[in-house]
Scaffold this active site. Structure first.
Site, PDB file in Angstrom:
ATOM      1  CG  HIS A  39      -2.306   0.372   1.003  1.00  0.00           C
ATOM      2  ND1 HIS A  39      -2.703   1.292   0.084  1.00  0.00           N
ATOM      3  CD2 HIS A  39      -3.438  -0.067   1.591  1.00  0.00           C
ATOM      4  CE1 HIS A  39      -4.006   1.416   0.114  1.00  0.00           C
ATOM      5  NE2 HIS A  39      -4.482   0.598   1.018  1.00  0.00           N
ATOM      6  NE  ARG A  40       4.434   3.058   5.107  1.00  0.00           N
ATOM      7  CZ  ARG A  40       4.821   2.392   6.175  1.00  0.00           C
ATOM      8  NH1 ARG A  40       5.944   1.739   6.175  1.00  0.00           N
ATOM      9  NH2 ARG A  40       4.078   2.398   7.238  1.00  0.00           N
TER      10      ARG A  40
END
Length: 177
Positions: free
Chosen positions: A49-50
């Protein structure tokens, strides 16, 4: 500043839609993550996600004190994307916190906070069967109540299914969101 609530099921496209809304709404968006990476699979999800929003969003992680994190947001951020409310509720339950009181505080914060647009992402868990155990039913009930209260104070409310946003309240999203 118009706040938004984005609901949808797992893998419905709600986060991608919310990210597009955030990027369209401001030049300096903040990704306010409520997830805690407590196991290897979740650590992989958080890392992925990051990496997916690196360079487009600054990031802050806050699993419990969400209203305070919104208030403390650096004035450089003109949009705050909170992902996600149901994980925040889970964190509160695990920590034996009063979820209803915390949701009250979040709602009050949203009503008062107009320094940046806040976009809340959450899982709609009330469309399935009635859970078989008491804890799951309690979670579903708390999430449903939180969603109703947040929908009341947010200017725009969207439901996303199959990657398609439906406007439940407020302004329809732009075609590119």
């Amino acid at each position: 500043m118009r706040h938004a609530l984005v609901l949808g099921g797992a893998r419905s496209g709600k986060t991608a839609f919310a990210e597009r809304l955030a990027l369209r709404a401001g030049k300096h968006p903040l990704y306010l993550a409520t997830a805690e990476a407590l196991d290897p699979e979740m650590r992989d999800r958080v890392a992925s996600h990051r990496a997916g929003h690196a360079g487009r969003f600054s990031t802050r992680e806050e699993p419990l004190l969400l209203p305070r994190a919104i208030i403390e947001t650096d004035r450089q951020n003109d949009v705050i994307l909170v992902d996600c409310i149901t994980l925040w509720i889970t964190n509160l339950l695990i920590a034996s916190e009063d979820v209803s009181r915390a949701v009250d505080e979040l709602c009050a914060t949203l009503v008062e906070f107009r320094d940046a647009k806040v976009i809340l992402v959450t899982h709609e868990v009330g469309l399935g069967i009635v859970p078989e155990n008491a804890m799951a039913r309690t979670f579903r009930d708390l999430a449903g109540s939180a969603h109703q209260r947040l929908a009341e104070v947010c200017d725009d409310v969207y439901f996303v299914a199959a990657g398609l946003p439906f406007t439940l309240k407020g302004e329809p999203p732009m075609a590119d969101a």
